[in-house]
Design a protein around this motif. Sequence first.
Motif, PDB file in Angstrom:
ATOM      1  N   VAL A  31       0.629  -1.088   0.411  1.00 44.79           N
ATOM      2  CA  VAL A  31      -0.444   0.125  -0.182  1.00 44.79           C
ATOM      3  C   VAL A  31       1.340   1.156   0.001  1.00 44.79           C
ATOM      4  CG1 VAL A  31      -1.694  -1.351   1.104  1.00 44.79           C
ATOM      5  CG2 VAL A  31      -0.521   0.207   2.368  1.00 44.79           C
ATOM      6  N   THR A  32       0.201   2.360  -0.082  1.00 40.61           N
ATOM      7  CA  THR A  32       0.843   3.814  -0.593  1.00 40.61           C
ATOM      8  C   THR A  32       0.944   3.994   1.352  1.00 40.61           C
ATOM      9  OG1 THR A  32      -1.128   5.115   0.453  1.00 40.61           O
ATOM     10  CG2 THR A  32       0.145   4.449  -2.398  1.00 40.61           C
ATOM     11  N   ARG A  33       2.599   5.116   1.651  1.00 41.37           N
ATOM     12  CA  ARG A  33       2.849   5.034   2.893  1.00 41.37           C
ATOM     13  C   ARG A  33       1.211   5.598   3.652  1.00 41.37           C
ATOM     14  NH1 ARG A  33       5.030   9.353   5.626  1.00 41.37           N
ATOM     15  NH2 ARG A  33       5.018  10.812   3.959  1.00 41.37           N
ATOM     16  N   GLN A  34       0.619   6.934   2.689  1.00 46.07           N
ATOM     17  CA  GLN A  34      -0.829   7.324   3.079  1.00 46.07           C
ATOM     18  C   GLN A  34      -1.050   6.772   3.534  1.00 46.07           C
ATOM     19  OE1 GLN A  34       1.092   8.040   0.286  1.00 46.07           O
ATOM     20  NE2 GLN A  34       1.757  10.163   0.114  1.00 46.07           N
ATOM     21  N   THR A  35      -1.210   5.315   3.332  1.00 44.74           N
ATOM     22  CA  THR A  35      -2.140   4.565   3.939  1.00 44.74           C
ATOM     23  C   THR A  35      -2.165   4.495   5.045  1.00 44.74           C
ATOM     24  OG1 THR A  35      -3.107   4.037   1.568  1.00 44.74           O
ATOM     25  CG2 THR A  35      -3.596   2.056   3.596  1.00 44.74           C
ATOM     26  N   ILE A  36      -0.857   4.425   5.663  1.00 44.47           N
ATOM     27  CA  ILE A  36      -0.503   3.707   7.033  1.00 44.47           C
ATOM     28  C   ILE A  36      -0.648   4.504   7.845  1.00 44.47           C
ATOM     29  CG2 ILE A  36       2.011   2.929   8.175  1.00 44.47           C
ATOM     30  CD1 ILE A  36       0.934   0.821   5.931  1.00 44.47           C
ATOM     31  N   ILE A  37      -0.863   5.610   6.977  1.00 38.96           N
ATOM     32  CA  ILE A  37      -0.775   7.382   7.626  1.00 38.96           C
ATOM     33  C   ILE A  37      -1.796   7.197   8.081  1.00 38.96           C
ATOM     34  CG2 ILE A  37      -0.755   9.921   8.115  1.00 38.96           C
ATOM     35  CD1 ILE A  37       2.025   9.436   5.633  1.00 38.96           C
ATOM     36  N   ALA A  38      -3.003   6.953   7.630  1.00 38.62           N
ATOM     37  CA  ALA A  38      -4.400   6.667   7.335  1.00 38.62           C
ATOM     38  C   ALA A  38      -4.984   6.086   8.610  1.00 38.62           C
ATOM     39  CB  ALA A  38      -5.492   6.721   6.158  1.00 38.62           C
ATOM     40  N   LEU A  39      -4.600   4.676   8.249  1.00 35.47           N
ATOM     41  CA  LEU A  39      -4.750   3.524   9.360  1.00 35.47           C
ATOM     42  C   LEU A  39      -4.356   4.174  10.874  1.00 35.47           C
ATOM     43  CD1 LEU A  39      -3.463   0.538   6.835  1.00 35.47           C
ATOM     44  CD2 LEU A  39      -5.953   0.542   8.096  1.00 35.47           C
ATOM     45  N   GLY A  42      -6.054   6.117  12.419  1.00 34.35           N
ATOM     46  CA  GLY A  42      -7.918   5.708  12.728  1.00 34.35           C
ATOM     47  C   GLY A  42      -9.052   6.109  11.534  1.00 34.35           C
ATOM     48  N   ARG A  43      -8.099   6.613  10.277  1.00 33.32           N
ATOM     49  CA  ARG A  43      -8.995   7.217   9.474  1.00 33.32           C
ATOM     50  C   ARG A  43      -9.623   6.380   8.608  1.00 33.32           C
ATOM     51  NH1 ARG A  43     -11.380   9.915  12.591  1.00 33.32           N
ATOM     52  NH2 ARG A  43     -12.741   9.809  11.071  1.00 33.32           N
ATOM     53  N   TYR A  44      -9.170   5.063   8.903  1.00 31.76           N
ATOM     54  CA  TYR A  44      -9.352   4.145   7.218  1.00 31.76           C
ATOM     55  C   TYR A  44      -9.071   2.587   8.239  1.00 31.76           C
ATOM     56  CZ  TYR A  44      -8.706   1.626   3.417  1.00 31.76           C
ATOM     57  OH  TYR A  44      -9.284   0.741   2.284  1.00 31.76           O
ATOM     58  N   SER A  45     -10.515   2.006   8.079  1.00 36.36           N
ATOM     59  CA  SER A  45     -10.528   0.434   8.299  1.00 36.36           C
ATOM     60  C   SER A  45     -10.239  -0.224   7.009  1.00 36.36           C
ATOM     61  CB  SER A  45     -12.197   0.457   8.174  1.00 36.36           C
ATOM     62  OG  SER A  45     -12.597   1.066   9.541  1.00 36.36           O
ATOM     63  N   PRO A  46      -8.750  -1.166   7.873  1.00 35.63           N
ATOM     64  CA  PRO A  46      -8.678  -2.376   5.874  1.00 35.63           C
ATOM     65  C   PRO A  46      -9.719  -2.984   6.000  1.00 35.63           C
ATOM     66  CG  PRO A  46      -7.213  -2.310   7.750  1.00 35.63           C
ATOM     67  CD  PRO A  46      -8.504  -1.366   8.211  1.00 35.63           C
ATOM     68  N   SER A  47      -9.680  -3.648   4.821  1.00 37.11           N
ATOM     69  CA  SER A  47      -9.975  -4.867   4.154  1.00 37.11           C
ATOM     70  C   SER A  47      -9.028  -6.087   4.927  1.00 37.11           C
ATOM     71  CB  SER A  47     -10.196  -5.113   2.357  1.00 37.11           C
ATOM     72  OG  SER A  47      -8.365  -5.322   2.023  1.00 37.11           O
ATOM     73  N   LEU A  48      -9.930  -7.124   5.407  1.00 39.63           N
ATOM     74  CA  LEU A  48      -9.499  -8.277   5.717  1.00 39.63           C
ATOM     75  C   LEU A  48      -7.843  -8.646   5.305  1.00 39.63           C
ATOM     76  CD1 LEU A  48     -10.584  -9.785   7.881  1.00 39.63           C
ATOM     77  CD2 LEU A  48     -11.563 -11.756   6.738  1.00 39.63           C
ATOM     78  N   GLU A  49      -7.940  -8.161   3.745  1.00 39.42           N
ATOM     79  CA  GLU A  49      -7.074  -9.275   3.314  1.00 39.42           C
ATOM     80  C   GLU A  49      -5.666  -7.893   4.029  1.00 39.42           C
ATOM     81  OE1 GLU A  49      -6.449  -8.788  -0.965  1.00 39.42           O
ATOM     82  OE2 GLU A  49      -4.712 -10.433  -0.627  1.00 39.42           O
ATOM     83  N   LEU A  50      -5.435  -7.096   4.033  1.00 45.21           N
ATOM     84  CA  LEU A  50      -4.545  -5.855   4.489  1.00 45.21           C
ATOM     85  C   LEU A  50      -4.798  -6.418   5.572  1.00 45.21           C
ATOM     86  CD1 LEU A  50      -2.846  -3.711   3.842  1.00 45.21           C
ATOM     87  CD2 LEU A  50      -5.022  -1.535   4.612  1.00 45.21           C
ATOM     88  N   ALA A  51      -5.891  -6.305   6.930  1.00 49.73           N
ATOM     89  CA  ALA A  51      -5.793  -6.718   7.514  1.00 49.73           C
ATOM     90  C   ALA A  51      -4.108  -7.433   8.344  1.00 49.73           C
ATOM     91  CB  ALA A  51      -6.746  -6.601   8.195  1.00 49.73           C
TER      92      ALA A  51
END
Lengths: 72, 217
Positions: A31-39, A42-51
């Motif tokens: 994923v992008t670093r921005q997705t890790i920041i959002a995770l 607590g601004r983004y709930s990941p898919s089961l696979e990403l979790a």
Amino acid sequence: MNEFAVRNRIREFRQTRAELTQAALAEACGVTRQTIIALEAGRYSPSLELAFKLARALGRNLEEVFQYAEKN
Amino acid sequence: MTRIQRRTQVLLALGALGAAGMFLGPDGWFGIDIGPVGAAVLYGVLWLFVIHLAHHSGEVFPEHWSPAEKQSWVALVFLALITLHVGNLLLALPGLGEAAEQARNPATRALWTNLGLLIFGWIVIGTMLRRQDAGGVTLDERDLRIQHRAARVADGCMSLLIVCVVVTLFALPEQSRNWLRPMIVANALIALLIVRALVESIYTVWRYGREHGRDPA
């Protein structure tokens, strides 16, 4: 009715592994670093696979990294 | 904000001024026809931006923007300009009378030239950004989720717009419909598709912005 939210301890577990930067974790999970920041924020709930990918990259169980807890 | 990003903002402000002159300015202003001057400023800024991007590849956009977010901002700027051009044409066509029926009327010819330049500029800037971000992940599930939501919002808006147009056409008295020529309707349908893409782009950028507003990082 009580409201629940997905919480995570990604930042905490990442920081216990000194060499694991947001960029390195992002690369390990595809994923992008921005997705890790959002995770982490607590601004983004990941898919089961990403979790699962995150838990594996952090060397933890899924339940340790993610909790389904009541909202404050 | 870095010096390079400040320069980017100056270029964007100049481009906005050029676009304002091109679309909103009066025909005469101290003896100067502001339309062509605005167009020259806008296209000049576009090429300066290409050079700026080539020289300072990774520093033009904020560091916390994902590759997909950068592309969505670029799409928003170009789609807004394309919408203004098509809107301008739609306003000009009823005034052309019989000439509006010809596919090669002066207003349509000017539009296609401008659209060609804009689409070329969009392709060049989009390709440059893709090359900068090559090697890493450029689109992940968060981006796809935002894009999916944006597409749903845009589809909803387009359905609403179509219903509004149909109701308006039915409500218009017959003598008020004489300006409705096939070429105007064809251009209006194209404009509808462009507006749909613009709404999708605005929503995408807004969603990313909302996330930054809440992100501590």
